[in-house]
Design an enzyme around this catalytic site. Structure first.
Site, PDB file in Angstrom:
ATOM      1  N   THR A   1       1.637  -2.451 -12.866  1.00 44.35           N
ATOM      2  CA  THR A   1       2.330  -3.592 -13.656  1.00 44.35           C
ATOM      3  C   THR A   1       2.235  -3.471 -15.117  1.00 44.35           C
ATOM      4  O   THR A   1       2.734  -4.267 -15.797  1.00 44.35           O
ATOM      5  CB  THR A   1       2.036  -4.905 -13.206  1.00 44.35           C
ATOM      6  OG1 THR A   1       0.418  -4.828 -13.226  1.00 44.35           O
ATOM      7  CG2 THR A   1       2.138  -5.105 -11.453  1.00 44.35           C
ATOM      8  N   GLY A   2       1.419  -2.337 -15.597  1.00 42.15           N
ATOM      9  CA  GLY A   2       1.581  -2.388 -16.930  1.00 42.15           C
ATOM     10  C   GLY A   2       2.685  -1.605 -17.408  1.00 42.15           C
ATOM     11  O   GLY A   2       3.286  -0.848 -16.744  1.00 42.15           O
TER      12      GLY A   2
ATOM     13  N   ILE B   1      -3.991  10.124 -14.109  1.00 40.48           N
ATOM     14  CA  ILE B   1      -3.100  10.125 -15.634  1.00 40.48           C
ATOM     15  C   ILE B   1      -3.831   9.955 -16.762  1.00 40.48           C
ATOM     16  O   ILE B   1      -3.815  10.516 -17.701  1.00 40.48           O
ATOM     17  CB  ILE B   1      -1.697   9.637 -15.401  1.00 40.48           C
ATOM     18  CG1 ILE B   1      -0.948   9.899 -14.194  1.00 40.48           C
ATOM     19  CG2 ILE B   1      -0.928   9.824 -16.734  1.00 40.48           C
ATOM     20  CD1 ILE B   1      -0.682  11.391 -14.007  1.00 40.48           C
ATOM     21  N   THR B   2      -4.751   8.981 -16.809  1.00 42.95           N
ATOM     22  CA  THR B   2      -5.589   8.320 -17.841  1.00 42.95           C
ATOM     23  C   THR B   2      -6.014   9.373 -18.826  1.00 42.95           C
ATOM     24  O   THR B   2      -6.842  10.224 -18.371  1.00 42.95           O
ATOM     25  CB  THR B   2      -6.297   7.296 -17.514  1.00 42.95           C
ATOM     26  OG1 THR B   2      -5.705   6.295 -16.474  1.00 42.95           O
ATOM     27  CG2 THR B   2      -7.025   6.571 -18.712  1.00 42.95           C
ATOM     28  N   GLU B   3      -5.809   9.292 -20.114  1.00 41.09           N
ATOM     29  CA  GLU B   3      -6.407  10.172 -21.026  1.00 41.09           C
ATOM     30  C   GLU B   3      -7.579   9.358 -21.823  1.00 41.09           C
ATOM     31  O   GLU B   3      -7.381   8.169 -21.974  1.00 41.09           O
ATOM     32  CB  GLU B   3      -5.176  10.558 -22.230  1.00 41.09           C
ATOM     33  CG  GLU B   3      -5.911  11.400 -23.409  1.00 41.09           C
ATOM     34  CD  GLU B   3      -4.705  11.964 -24.279  1.00 41.09           C
ATOM     35  OE1 GLU B   3      -5.048  12.777 -25.112  1.00 41.09           O
ATOM     36  OE2 GLU B   3      -3.790  11.505 -24.134  1.00 41.09           O
TER      37      GLU B   3
ATOM     38  N   TYR C   1       5.376  21.898 -18.528  1.00 44.07           N
ATOM     39  CA  TYR C   1       6.980  21.633 -18.850  1.00 44.07           C
ATOM     40  C   TYR C   1       7.782  22.815 -19.574  1.00 44.07           C
ATOM     41  O   TYR C   1       8.745  23.076 -18.973  1.00 44.07           O
ATOM     42  CB  TYR C   1       7.182  20.540 -19.726  1.00 44.07           C
ATOM     43  CG  TYR C   1       6.229  19.281 -19.596  1.00 44.07           C
ATOM     44  CD1 TYR C   1       5.681  18.870 -18.195  1.00 44.07           C
ATOM     45  CD2 TYR C   1       5.916  18.596 -20.663  1.00 44.07           C
ATOM     46  CE1 TYR C   1       4.716  17.899 -18.154  1.00 44.07           C
ATOM     47  CE2 TYR C   1       4.756  17.122 -20.599  1.00 44.07           C
ATOM     48  CZ  TYR C   1       4.469  17.082 -19.049  1.00 44.07           C
ATOM     49  OH  TYR C   1       3.632  15.949 -19.111  1.00 44.07           O
TER      50      TYR C   1
ATOM     51  N   GLU D   1      -6.530  27.809 -21.245  1.00 47.73           N
ATOM     52  CA  GLU D   1      -6.529  27.584 -22.649  1.00 47.73           C
ATOM     53  C   GLU D   1      -8.068  27.789 -23.154  1.00 47.73           C
ATOM     54  O   GLU D   1      -9.061  28.201 -22.236  1.00 47.73           O
ATOM     55  CB  GLU D   1      -6.191  26.274 -22.964  1.00 47.73           C
ATOM     56  CG  GLU D   1      -7.260  25.188 -22.313  1.00 47.73           C
ATOM     57  CD  GLU D   1      -6.799  23.595 -22.832  1.00 47.73           C
ATOM     58  OE1 GLU D   1      -5.853  23.396 -23.408  1.00 47.73           O
ATOM     59  OE2 GLU D   1      -7.669  22.792 -22.446  1.00 47.73           O
TER      60      GLU D   1
ATOM     61  N   HIS E   1      -7.352  19.836 -26.260  1.00 50.95           N
ATOM     62  CA  HIS E   1      -8.275  19.179 -25.500  1.00 50.95           C
ATOM     63  C   HIS E   1      -9.875  19.131 -25.636  1.00 50.95           C
ATOM     64  O   HIS E   1     -10.181  20.103 -26.394  1.00 50.95           O
ATOM     65  CB  HIS E   1      -8.025  19.717 -23.984  1.00 50.95           C
ATOM     66  CG  HIS E   1      -6.631  19.541 -23.386  1.00 50.95           C
ATOM     67  ND1 HIS E   1      -5.994  20.424 -22.610  1.00 50.95           N
ATOM     68  CD2 HIS E   1      -5.879  18.503 -23.458  1.00 50.95           C
ATOM     69  CE1 HIS E   1      -4.777  20.271 -22.330  1.00 50.95           C
ATOM     70  NE2 HIS E   1      -4.775  18.914 -22.780  1.00 50.95           N
TER      71      HIS E   1
END
Length: 295
Positions: free
Chosen positions: A17-18, A100-102, A165, A213, A251
């Site tokens: 809902t965010g 997913i949160t960063e 991607y 990386e 990162h």
């Protein structure tokens, strides 16, 4: 065939809902993902309309699982609440949690990872700070664009979202069984090795792209695993060949310390394990095309 996420996966979204959760729930639905519910204790019993599809909101992960049979959760909650959200998913016994949160504090990630281990590793955690998992043509759990590649024979595991991607787009005509973005934080739930093992066991994944990386030793450890356990061809790319020495790049996990964790050292380790390594994403795609042309 796909790993971890299939057309039959039933997905819930913590934070649906965010603003971010809502936006990406709409995208996941458009990609054909079976979104069966959202979780928000303050809005339990309501539903959210996504272009004509009404998705119910539950008060907890356990309630959502009981009512829908959900086996995957995608987590879009703010960093301060991510640990609680993941622990709730683990305690409910869901099979896959895509975080997913960063910006999740490293000690919070360490805490929920330890909790998963202590409770029997029933929940596979992917992330945090990751783009998620996409099995093109079947399901999409996260923020990977659904229209950049179709289904096919390549498996992909990557620390970097944007490079995920790019490689998917460059190899879109061959296609992917599953693409897994594991995230680049210092502590993550699922590693290159976990994905390599799953792709090795997947009968319809014929070759693997591995994107790493600079920083840490995850790629060197993956090289050892490939040498010992992976019989399928692997093509690799290490981001950071042009990174200035002594600088932190990208990162939080991409930190060079002396000669440890450099792109050249990782490239050498992978090549010693029989992996073809490109110095650019386009060269990596070309190497994979050469591999697939003979299959």
């Amino acid at each position: 065939m796909a790993i971890w996420l299939t057309k039959d996966s039933k997905v819930i979204v913590q934070g649906m809902t965010g603003s971010e959760g809502s936006k990406h729930t709409r995208r996941m639905l458009a990609a054909g993902t079976q979104i069966v519910g959202g979780v928000n204790p303050r809005k339990a019993g309501t539903s959210v309309d996504f272009d004509g599809t009404a998705v119910p909101v539950f008060g907890s992960v356990a309630d959502a699982m009981k009512e829908t049979g959900a086996d995957v959760t995608v987590i879009f909650v703010p960093p301060a609440y991510t640990k609680d959200a993941v622990v709730e998913a683990i305690d409910a016994g869901i099979g896959l949690a895509v975080v997913i949160t960063e910006g999740v504090p490293v000690h919070d990630t360490a805490a929920f990872w330890a909790h998963a281990v202590e409770t029997g590793n029933k929940t596979r955690i992917i992330g945090p700070n990751c783009p998620g998992v996409a099995s093109p043509g079947a399901s999409n759990a996260g923020i990977i664009p659904a229209d950049i590649a179709g289904s096919g024979r390549i498996g992909l595991v990557s620390k970097s979202g944007t490079l995920t991607y790019q490689l998917m787009y460059e190899l879109r005509d061959i296609g992917f069984s599953t693409a897994v973005g594991i995230g680049g934080d210092p502590i993550i739930g699922t590693t290159h090795i976990d994905a390599l093992a799953a792709f090795q066991d997947d009968p319809e994944t014929e070759a693997i792209v591995m994107i790493g990386e600079i920083g840490g030793d995850a790629e060197e450890r993956a090289a050892e695993f490939i040498k010992a356990h992976v019989t399928k061809p692997v093509v690799g790319y290490i981001a950071g060949f042009t990174a200035p020495p002594g600088k932190t790049m990208g990162h939080a996990g991409a930190i060079i310390s002396g000669s440890s964790g450099t792109a050249d050292a990782k490239k050498a380790a992978l090549e010693a394990a029989g992996v073809k390594v490109g110095k650019t994403p386009s060269e990596t795609a070309r190497l994979m095309r050469e591999v697939m042309s003979g299959r």
